[in-house]
Scaffold this active site. Structure first.
Site, PDB file in Angstrom:
ATOM      1  N   GLU A  78       0.821  -1.113  -0.023  1.00  0.00           N
ATOM      2  CA  GLU A  78      -0.171  -0.116   0.292  1.00  0.00           C
ATOM      3  C   GLU A  78       0.506   1.481   0.196  1.00  0.00           C
ATOM      4  OE1 GLU A  78      -3.155  -0.726   1.945  1.00  0.00           O
ATOM      5  OE2 GLU A  78      -4.414   1.431   1.576  1.00  0.00           O
ATOM      6  N   GLU A 108      -1.560   0.466  13.428  1.00  0.00           N
ATOM      7  CA  GLU A 108      -3.155   0.955  12.412  1.00  0.00           C
ATOM      8  C   GLU A 108      -4.333   0.459  13.185  1.00  0.00           C
ATOM      9  OE1 GLU A 108      -3.565  -1.508   8.956  1.00  0.00           O
ATOM     10  OE2 GLU A 108      -4.435  -0.038   8.143  1.00  0.00           O
TER      11      GLU A 108
HETATM   12  C1  BGC Z   1      -4.977   3.104   4.512  1.00  0.00           C
HETATM   13  C2  BGC Z   1      -5.610   3.435   5.554  1.00  0.00           C
HETATM   14  C3  BGC Z   1      -6.541   4.387   4.385  1.00  0.00           C
HETATM   15  C4  BGC Z   1      -8.391   3.606   4.476  1.00  0.00           C
HETATM   16  C5  BGC Z   1      -8.861   4.755   3.742  1.00  0.00           C
HETATM   17  C6  BGC Z   1      -6.698   1.819   4.009  1.00  0.00           C
HETATM   18  O1  BGC Z   1      -6.162   0.464   3.538  1.00  0.00           O
HETATM   19  O2  BGC Z   1      -3.915   1.504   5.214  1.00  0.00           O
HETATM   20  O3  BGC Z   1      -5.121   4.258   6.755  1.00  0.00           O
HETATM   21  O4  BGC Z   1      -7.525   5.835   5.376  1.00  0.00           O
HETATM   22  O5  BGC Z   1      -7.417   2.354   4.205  1.00  0.00           O
HETATM   23  O6  BGC Z   1      -9.814   2.983   3.872  1.00  0.00           O
END
Ligand code: BGC
Length: 845
Positions: A452, A725
């Site tokens: 990501e 997270e």
């Molecule tokens: C990310 C997040 C992001 C979110 C929004 C995720 O996969 O890691 O931090 O803001 O998706 O959907």
């Protein structure tokens, strides 16, 4: 009485050093470290001594010292000179500042004679990393030599085998179709008389590597290319130009594959091939070239291995003691030809083994094929990983001294510090700092380890206030906001990630899109930058207009896709958007909030009509929210903590009584949750402020100090060294959260650090750029000492306080040009002070 010191820390825009700047009229800022009491600047003089002309001095009668206009003719391309500044408070002048050099980059597309060149053969995706090479003859003594360079892909340049500059992953990541950065390097010391070889290795980087979780690569293009222009000025005044063109040759390196997610495979047994293949000229629009606004990525620290040990299944593991972003440097000894060494990376261990599941498809593996050697250093150069642990195979005995981790990030200056008497809170704060370091890698990313690592707008929207306190991130975010505006859809929609690699047609999500308004507003608040508001105003208005379209006549933004209060701890692991609070309330609350920001920004800019239009829109949306969601007794339909926190923090209520009731209900909900956190990205960034603003400080503190899961301190008790997270990225039994999205390095939930700076230590900006500071610590028996220090645009401000045996002692340092308003415990009225050091000791119950 102190004398009036010479100005210092003279700065050009938000640029780290003024070298290669892209703005021909860079605004100037300076600080004054010492001045007599009562001093207020009334005038300044700027002296400009261009290398190619006569010095000039301009006097300006003004009290401003932050981002003042460039008072001379605009700089020309390559123009260089020294700036000095002196200031006066109406009587005598200060001494002149030391000269500070500024040098413009290439300001016009016409300055480039170089061409983008791409290896014609053997450099397709999946082939080894290519290099391109040119040669030139240098004559006599060199007065100045500059390399200007950029690439499609990432590049390193060497001159006669010596690395040019210390930038990592240049040209960095921007919205490449709209803005492509070039870099400027001083290479005078690297050129030798006679023949010189200049060479560049090209990597996939963001341009052609894997990007996103949908197995996509080559998002920006299929071919890597370099454009480089070396300009030499000899002592006798003659010049020489060496540029990338059809005369260059290409070859391939032993870097068999390179990718940010997957890692790098390097064959060290092959000598680099002779550059035997031709290059192709690639057409590329040069009008999109821009110089950097902020610092490049660099290696900023090396960390020694803390421990090398065997896992339960016998794997050789290294623990660096810190979750970090960068790569491993490993020394191997007595190697045999063809021996393979593989390094895998992970943020955590699970059951004593590398926990790689959170990396999803990212292989995060570096592999080396070795020659026979007594000692050899292994290190990748075209990839990075997020890790605390590494697993090494292919070497039998590794000692900690053989392994080092190199930490990389955008090399911003650290400008903010915090400390207090509670070690757990200090660790929490450290985790926030590391979270920022690992995720400010040219763009503000969500995470640094899995497939990501993208510029998710919602994450920086909540984290910007913390970021701007900890590091001088003004240039970094200024650049990112230019990308945001460039990527905005014609209807004002803001991509979920910037640079946009998801390419949704109409990306509209509250709190994420609101980065368009909140990030520039934060930069204005923290750095006093009115110019960023001027530049971003159309983008800010366009986003609010899109919200208004989606809301329609009733002004309630309902029924659209929303991320909502993302990662509310009660949301199921695989439905992170399923928050307790009504996502339509989140959407409409942000609509009101952003409309008000646009109105306030327009007022600052003197745009009365715009201020009026968006101000009355904001008022109407607030009213619509109250009619739709707020009941007569002050309760909110969608009776969740984040709902009340937004009502309070976004100032959506009408009366003090409503605010008081909202605060009471919020506190009640926090108590009902037994002081465990119950909010996601949105609520978490504002809940402490919302409680403290409504007289619920005790509840706020209990929530803040909670150690059970979920809470801010729970990860700290689990040994976290970064912000996770999820509240429970690691479950209490030491297993990794089963959700597919489980990073251990995401800064969003660390946004509470801003509250720690402003309200725990008590150092807050009360006027743009800390021109006024408010000191109002919110005390609790659990903390007996706290301090915060911040290099504001006016210079260093610091607060530190202790409470000891019934006495509260406060020390405050206010920089020259700023002033402070100080609330002491139980004092009926605040005190106002100007620059200098101030101390108080007052009784406290
Ligand atoms: C990310 C997040 C992001 C979110 C929004 C995720 O996969 O890691 O931090 O803001 O998706 O959907």
């Amino acid at each position: 009485m102190p004398n009036l010191a010479a100005p210092s820390r003279v700065r050009f825009e938000h640029h780290p050093d003024g070298f290669g700047i892209g703005n021909p009229s860079p605004r100037l800022s300076w600080i004054v470290t010492e001045a007599p009491s009562g001093y207020i600047q009334s005038a300044y003089e700027v002296e400009w001594s261009p290398e190619d002309g006569e010095p000039e001095i301009v006097r300006v009668d003004s009290g401003e010292q932050v981002l003042v206009p460039w008072p001379f003719a605009p700089l020309g391309s390559r123009q260089r000179g020294d700036v000095r500044i002196r200031v006066s408070g109406g009587r005598e002048w200060s001494p002149w500042s030391e000269p500070t050099t500024v040098e413009a980059g290439l300001l016009s597309p016409d300055d480039w004679s170089a061409l983008f060149i791409s290896p014609a053969e053997g450099a397709a995706f999946g082939d080894p990393a290519p290099f391109v090479q040119g040669t030139f003859e240098a004559k006599g003594e060199i007065a100045r030599a500059r390399v200007y360079a950029t690439a499609l892909g990432i590049y390193t340049i060497s001159l006669n085998g010596q690395r040019v500059g210390d930038h990592i992953f240049a040209p960095g990541w921007t919205s490449y179709h709209h803005r492509l950065r070039y870099q400027t390097y001083d290479v005078a010391d690297l050129i030798s008389p006679g023949e010189n070889v200049i060479e560049s290795v090209l990597g996939n980087g963001w341009y052609r590597g894997y990007l996103g979780w949908q197995d996509q690569h080559s998002v920006y293009g299929d071919d890597l290319a370099l454009m480089m222009q070396l300009e030499i000025t000899y002592a006798d005044g003659t010049t020489q130009l060496v540029v990338t063109d059809g005369s260059w040759r290409a070859g391939s390196t032993g870097i068999l594959q390179n990718d940010f997610y997957n890692g790098q495979t390097t064959d060290l047994t092959v000598d680099k091939a002779e550059p035997a293949t031709p290059v192709e000229i690639v057409g590329q629009d040069r009008s999109i070239l821009v110089a950097a606004d902020g610092p490049p990525i660099r290696v900023t620290q090396t960390i020694s291995a803390k421990e090398v040990f065997r896992s339960p299944t016998g794997k050789l593991l290294v623990d660096f003691g810190q979750n970090l972003v960068g790569w491993v440097r490993l020394t191997a000894r007595n190697t045999t030809q063809g021996q393979r060494v593989v390094i895998r990376h992970a943020e955590v261990l699970e059951h004593g083994e590398l926990g790689t599941r959170p990396l999803r498809s990212a292989k995060a593996t570096d592999e080396f094929i070795l020659p026979a050697a007594e000692e050899i250093t292994l290190e990748p150069e075209l990839t990075f990983h997020g890790f605390r642990y590494a697993e090494i195979t292919g070497l039998d005995d590794v000692i900690p001294e053989d392994v080092t981790a190199l930490v990389i990030h955008s090399d911003m200056e650290r400008i903010g510090w915090f400390e207090c008497s509670d070690p757990l809170l200090n660790q929490l704060h450290d985790n926030v700092v590391w979270g920022m370091r690992g995720n400010f890698v040219d763009v503000p990313t969500d995470c640094p380890q899995r497939d990501e690592r993208m510029g998710w707008t919602g994450d920086i929207e909540v984290f910007a206030p913390t970021a701007t306190f900890l590091y001088d991130s003004a240039g970094f975010l200024t650049s990112w906001l230019a990308d945001l505006a460039a990527e905005q859809k014609p209807n004002g929609a803001v991509p979920y990630v910037v640079p946009d690699v998801l390419h949704q047609d109409d990306p509209t999500a509250a709190a994420w899109g609101d980065a368009a308004t909140i990030v520039p507003w934060t930069l204005f608040q923290r750095f006093g930058d009115v110019g960023i508001l001027r530049r971003q105003l159309p983008s800010m208005m366009a986003w609010v207009d899109r919200q208004a379209d989606l809301a329609g006549d009733d002004l309630l933004w309902t029924g659209s896709f929303q991320f909502g209060d993302w990662l509310d701890p009660t949301a199921p692991p695989d439905e992170p958007g399923k928050s307790k609070v009504d996502p339509d309330l989140v959407a409409t609350a942000y609509f009101a909030y952003s409309a008000q920001i646009v109105a306030d920004a327009a007022s600052v800019l003197g745009e009365a009509d715009i201020a009026e239009t968006y101000g009355s829109l904001a008022a109407s949306v607030r009213e619509a929210i109250r009619n739709a969601w707020v009941m007569a007794d002050g309760r909110v339909h969608s009776d969740a903590q984040t709902g009340y926190a937004m009502m309070i923090a976004f100032d959506l209520l009408e009366t003090e009584e409503q605010r008081r009731r909202a605060g009471e209900r919020l506190a009640e909900l926090v108590r009902e949750a037994d002081y465990h956190i119950a909010t996601g990205f949105v609520g978490t960034s504002i809940i402490m402020d919302a409680l403290c603003a409504t007289g619920q400080e005790d509840t706020a503190w209990k929530l803040f100090l909670q150690q059970g899961c979920p809470s801010w301190l729970y990860p700290v008790t689990m040994g976290a060294t970064t912000i996770w997270e999820r509240w429970d990225s690691m479950l209490p039994d030491g297993s990794i959260n089963p959700g597919s999205m489980t990073s251990f390095n995401h800064y969003a939930l660390g946004a509470v650090a801003d509250w720690m700076h402003r309200s725990l230590a008590g150092l807050a900006s009360a006027a743009p750029g800390y021109r006024e500071i408010v000191v109002r610590p919110i005390l609790n028996d659990a903390v007996t000492f706290a301090s915060a220090r911040h290099i504001t645009p006016y210079g260093e401000a610091s607060v530190s306080w202790t409470r000891d045996n019934g006495t509260f002692t406060l020390r405050l340092d206010v920089p020259v040009g700023s002033k402070a308003i100080v609330y002491l415990p139980s004092a009926p009225e605040p005190e106002r002070v100007s620059h200098g050091v101030h101390t108080w000791s007052v009784p406290i119950s």
